[in-house]
Structure formats: C-alpha cells, structure tokens
Enzyme design. Sequence first.
Site, mmCIF file in Angstrom:
data_model
loop_
_atom_site.group_PDB
_atom_site.id
_atom_site.type_symbol
_atom_site.label_atom_id
_atom_site.label_comp_id
_atom_site.label_asym_id
_atom_site.label_seq_id
_atom_site.Cartn_x
_atom_site.Cartn_y
_atom_site.Cartn_z
ATOM 1 C CE LYS A 95 4.968 1.444 10.908
ATOM 2 N NZ LYS A 95 5.840 0.830 10.079
ATOM 3 C CD GLN A 116 3.179 5.332 4.410
ATOM 4 O OE1 GLN A 116 3.407 4.821 3.375
ATOM 5 N NE2 GLN A 116 2.328 4.925 5.415
ATOM 6 C CE LYS A 119 -1.278 5.761 2.941
ATOM 7 N NZ LYS A 119 -0.647 4.689 2.148
ATOM 8 C CE LYS A 131 5.674 2.544 0.678
ATOM 9 N NZ LYS A 131 4.430 2.236 1.072
ATOM 10 C CG ASP A 171 4.454 -0.794 -0.945
ATOM 11 O OD1 ASP A 171 3.433 -0.109 -0.611
ATOM 12 O OD2 ASP A 171 4.891 -0.699 -2.035
ATOM 13 C CB THR A 215 -3.548 -2.821 3.200
ATOM 14 O OG1 THR A 215 -2.439 -2.422 4.096
ATOM 15 C CG2 THR A 215 -3.760 -1.462 2.325
ATOM 16 C CG ASN A 246 -0.904 -7.886 2.009
ATOM 17 O OD1 ASN A 246 -1.339 -6.729 2.268
ATOM 18 N ND2 ASN A 246 -0.993 -8.848 2.818
HETATM 19 P P1 NDP Z 1 2.001 -7.196 -3.499
HETATM 20 O O1 NDP Z 1 3.434 -7.177 -4.063
HETATM 21 O O2 NDP Z 1 1.458 -8.027 -2.672
HETATM 22 O O3 NDP Z 1 1.040 -7.336 -4.721
HETATM 23 C C1 NDP Z 1 0.862 -6.447 -6.099
HETATM 24 C C2 NDP Z 1 0.091 -6.656 -6.986
HETATM 25 O O4 NDP Z 1 -0.134 -5.744 -7.812
HETATM 26 C C3 NDP Z 1 0.422 -8.104 -7.591
HETATM 27 O O5 NDP Z 1 -0.710 -8.794 -7.950
HETATM 28 C C4 NDP Z 1 1.166 -7.486 -9.067
HETATM 29 O O6 NDP Z 1 1.195 -8.480 -10.072
HETATM 30 C C5 NDP Z 1 0.442 -6.139 -9.204
HETATM 31 N N1 NDP Z 1 0.986 -5.308 -10.083
HETATM 32 C C6 NDP Z 1 2.148 -4.663 -9.577
HETATM 33 N N2 NDP Z 1 2.692 -3.749 -10.527
HETATM 34 C C7 NDP Z 1 1.632 -3.969 -11.369
HETATM 35 C C8 NDP Z 1 1.628 -3.404 -12.729
HETATM 36 N N3 NDP Z 1 2.541 -2.537 -13.264
HETATM 37 N N4 NDP Z 1 0.518 -3.602 -13.488
HETATM 38 C C9 NDP Z 1 -0.562 -4.529 -13.151
HETATM 39 N N5 NDP Z 1 -0.170 -5.246 -11.911
HETATM 40 C C10 NDP Z 1 0.666 -4.867 -11.009
HETATM 41 O O7 NDP Z 1 1.918 -5.585 -3.073
HETATM 42 P P2 NDP Z 1 0.540 -5.089 -2.189
HETATM 43 O O8 NDP Z 1 -0.580 -5.987 -2.179
HETATM 44 O O9 NDP Z 1 1.284 -5.189 -0.842
HETATM 45 O O10 NDP Z 1 0.666 -3.671 -2.733
HETATM 46 C C11 NDP Z 1 -0.355 -3.192 -3.698
HETATM 47 C C12 NDP Z 1 -0.541 -1.687 -3.522
HETATM 48 O O11 NDP Z 1 -1.275 -1.241 -2.212
HETATM 49 C C13 NDP Z 1 0.745 -0.684 -3.664
HETATM 50 O O12 NDP Z 1 0.389 0.425 -4.301
HETATM 51 C C14 NDP Z 1 0.926 -0.506 -2.242
HETATM 52 O O13 NDP Z 1 1.713 0.712 -2.360
HETATM 53 C C15 NDP Z 1 -0.172 -0.451 -1.647
HETATM 54 N N6 NDP Z 1 -0.186 -0.328 -0.154
HETATM 55 C C16 NDP Z 1 -0.008 -1.682 0.475
HETATM 56 C C17 NDP Z 1 -0.174 -1.716 1.842
HETATM 57 C C18 NDP Z 1 0.231 -2.924 2.324
HETATM 58 O O14 NDP Z 1 -0.038 -3.136 3.712
HETATM 59 N N7 NDP Z 1 0.824 -4.078 1.641
HETATM 60 C C19 NDP Z 1 -0.302 -0.673 2.607
HETATM 61 C C20 NDP Z 1 -0.920 0.320 1.835
HETATM 62 C C21 NDP Z 1 -0.861 0.592 0.317
HETATM 63 P P3 NDP Z 1 2.555 -9.048 -10.274
HETATM 64 O O15 NDP Z 1 2.577 -10.345 -9.296
HETATM 65 O O16 NDP Z 1 2.117 -9.506 -11.897
HETATM 66 O O17 NDP Z 1 3.619 -8.118 -10.394
#
Ligand code: NDP
Length: 450
Positions: A95, A116, A119, A131, A171, A215, A246
């Site tokens: 998962k 993961q 977690k 993953k 993700d 999350t 997200n």
């Molecule tokens: P999204 O794609 O929804 O959002 C990612 C955000 O992070 C965007 O604002 C993006 O900006 C920014 N970002 C990505 N890469 C970079 C970078 N190199 N430098 C600065 N900003 C960056 O992803 P999520 O919100 O789903 O995921 C965010 C984190 O949370 C990740 O580490 C993910 O693995 C983790 N996570 C997510 C879960 C989920 O349920 N979605 C569960 C557990 C963990 P831009 O638009 O400019 O790229």
Amino acid sequence: MTETVLPSSVAPVFEEVIRRNPGEREFHQAVREVLESLGPVVVKHPEYADAEVIRRLCEPERQIIFRVPWTDDAGRVQLNRGFRVEFNSALGPFKGGLRFHPSVYLGIVKFLGFEQIFKNSLTGLPIGGGKGGSDFDPKGRSEAEIMRFCQSFMTELYRHLGEHTDVPAGDIGVGTREIGYLFGQYKRITNRYESGVLTGKGLTWGGSQVRTEATGYGAVFFVNEILRTTGETLEGKRVVVSGSGNVAIYAIEKVHDLGGRVIACSDSNGYVVDEAGIDLELLKEIKNGARGRMSDYAARRDGAVYVTGGSVWDVACEVALPCATQNELDEHGAATLIAGGCRVVAEGANMPTTPGAVRVLRAAGVRFAPGKAVNAGGVSTSALEMQQNASRDSWSFEYTENRLAEIMRSIHDRCLETADEYGTPGDYVAGANIAGFTRVADAMLALGLV
Ligand code: NDP
C-alpha cells in the site's frame, strides 16, 4: 553538523544497502535514518538479527520498472518510465501512493516505499508498504494528455495490482482526477469493478469521506497531541506551511479550525506571506480550480506579499509544517526557524527535513516529529476506504474524521511509549522507527523465510 555514527550491529547492513543500490541517495538517507534508531532493538531482540530481518527489510520484495509510451496533443510520441516498488507485504497488501514528477527515479520510489513500510505499520492497520510513480511532468499538460498518460501507465501496472495484492493511491502530482483515469483503465482492462484496488477515489465512485483532507488534517491532529503534552493548544499560534498542494491545503484548513493562524505557504517558485492568515477559499479556488500559482494568490489578495525564490522558513513562526517535498528544510532553514521562535516542527511531507537540519532542531530543543508518524493519516484513511469498499459501505464525514483523529492520537501515543521503553523519552523519531519496525519484524518472523 557531523553525521551520527551508526550502531555497529546495523552498520554492515547499511554498507550492503549502499553497495547494492548505487546512486540512490534518497533511499540511502531513508534507510540510515531508520537504522540509527535500531541499535537498542537489536540488543533487546537478538532473534531479529538471527533471522536477518533488517537486511531482508531493506531489500524490496519486488521492483517493477516499465515503459510508458503515449501521444501528446500534437500527435507526437512521448516516453516516460513507470515504477512500482512492492517493498514489504508482511502486514497486508502493498500500500502506498503514486508520484508523477520529473524528479522521480528508482531511488525516490525506494525511499518512499521504505518509509511507507514503517508508516503503515505504525497505523496498526493491516497494510504492507509500497510506492510507485513516473518521471512524467503533469505541469502544462492538457486534460486529454493526462488521461492518455494515465491509461498507458495502467495498461502495464494493472497486472501487478489487486485488492489483496497491491493497492496504490495518490501522492505528488496524483490526485482524484488521475486516480479516476487510472481506475477507469483498470476497470476496462480487467472487466471488474474492483473498488478496493485504488484509494483516493471520488466520493461518487467508491471513495471515502475525509480521504482528500486526511493527510493534512492528520498532521495537524498530531501537532495538537504534541502540544497537549505540555498543556498547550494551537489557539493563537503562528504557523508556516510549505507547499500549497493537497497536504498543505488541508493542514492549513485544520490549523485554522483549531484556532491557529497560517501566515505563509509556498510552491516551487516562491512563497506568500499573508499576516492576516491564508485565505483558504481563495487558495483552493486558485489551486484546485485553475491549477494556478502562489503568485496568482498574492495578486488577488490585499496585504499578501509574494517572495520569488527565497525560503518560506525565513518567516518567523511557532510551528512549522513542511508539506511539499523531500529535503526542503536544510540546516540553514532550521537555524532560521529557531531564531524566529519556532518550537515545533512536524513533517507533513515525506523526509522534508535533511538529517543535518533534524540535528540542529533537536539540539535547540525544538520538538520534531517525523513524516512516517505525522503524515500517516493519509494512508490510514486509505485503509478505511478499503474497509468501506470491502463491506460495500459508506461512512459519514464526521464518523470518518473521528476515526482519523483516534488513529493519529494512538500513533502519537505509541511513538512516545516506545521512546520511553527504549530509553529515549520524548524522541518521536526513535519512537516512530522502533514501533514501526517491531510490528513488521514480528510479522516477518512469524511468516518464515519468504
Ligand atoms: P501535491 O502535488 O498536491 O503538492 C505538492 C506541493 O509541493 C506543491 O505545492 C508543489 O509546488 C510543492 N513542491 C513540490 N516539489 C517541490 C520542490 N521541489 N520545491 C518546492 N515545492 C515543491 O502533493 P501532496 O500535497 O500530495 O504531497 C506533498 C508531500 O506530502 C509529499 O512529500 C508526499 O509524499 C507527502 N504525502 C502525501 C500524502 C497524500 O495523501 N497526498 C500522504 C502522505 C505523504 P509546485 O506546484 O510548484 O510543484
């Protein structure tokens, strides 16, 4: 700051990981971070060493790498690479989410898959760790291109999935829209409406209430528990969140619900400071609707200031939530946060804090909680989605949110109890690593050499 020395009982395992997985920097970092905590566990449980449990845990059960050809809107052939790392299924089906981002390569997928395992174990739910993803960049792509890419990706991946085998979710770069296209293609190829094969589905086609929010909400529930140990709350606290995807959006929502004020958030181009508190309705409209940028937010919001480049950690706050991506908070950022009065750092993203930054924060007495505990609300609610799919049931928002809050409380308490048991009181990193590890390790021992 210099690296900590690995306990001699686990150092050879780490050397083997480096040798067998050359160039996979993020994977090495994630493994090392867990191994640093396991010295006292090996002393207490020699049976783990006898059965080579730690070595076996560091080697994925299966790694799938595949070609993803698709055509863009101009009719040109495009090519990407797809990955699924099925890391460990001792506790349940593999998962873990799928990430679509140009930086994706095997080392990123393996670091995420490795994290993961622990977690998912910490949640107490019956889910193994995995993953996947692709180096596909969704930015600037049309709806039709995203759909064609998802269909091609699933045309290979479907044969490896199943509700009892491997259950992906979203993700970075993969939200409800992409899960929809992936699920549609899975259903078409297999001729089965197998809801439990993907989580993060839309509410009208098998999704769970609160999965979108889980999350971010879960991360803030965890922060609330940290604060509760010293009789504090989020009420009136200044909070900085990195990212605006997200996880970030729903972390901001829950901080505001609980009386805190998020005064800054970011994307990969820059950050916004909004002293009045981030206007969430505007942020959602810009991000979810038009898929816009933080610069668009600043342009539409009186009093908000946009900073190009720079670091969101320059904004003084009491609580910092890194919710964007790996290694986004370095030693310099940590020192700046401390100088600005930050007392709590909780990782909404996976491994956003560099090892050096973690050492700086902890040396200054900042309470630091790792992603594998803090962001476990997402996968926990995915497991609740699987439960609802299996029983063809659908729970209310309130009931599901309460279950999420309970799960986060129990993860928090398990981390602290385990840290106490192993002689490192208050250490959320050791607590999360050891509690996550021992549950998987016991299951691996019970299942024999498989
Ligand atoms: P999204 O794609 O929804 O959002 C990612 C955000 O992070 C965007 O604002 C993006 O900006 C920014 N970002 C990505 N890469 C970079 C970078 N190199 N430098 C600065 N900003 C960056 O992803 P999520 O919100 O789903 O995921 C965010 C984190 O949370 C990740 O580490 C993910 O693995 C983790 N996570 C997510 C879960 C989920 O349920 N979605 C569960 C557990 C963990 P831009 O638009 O400019 O790229």
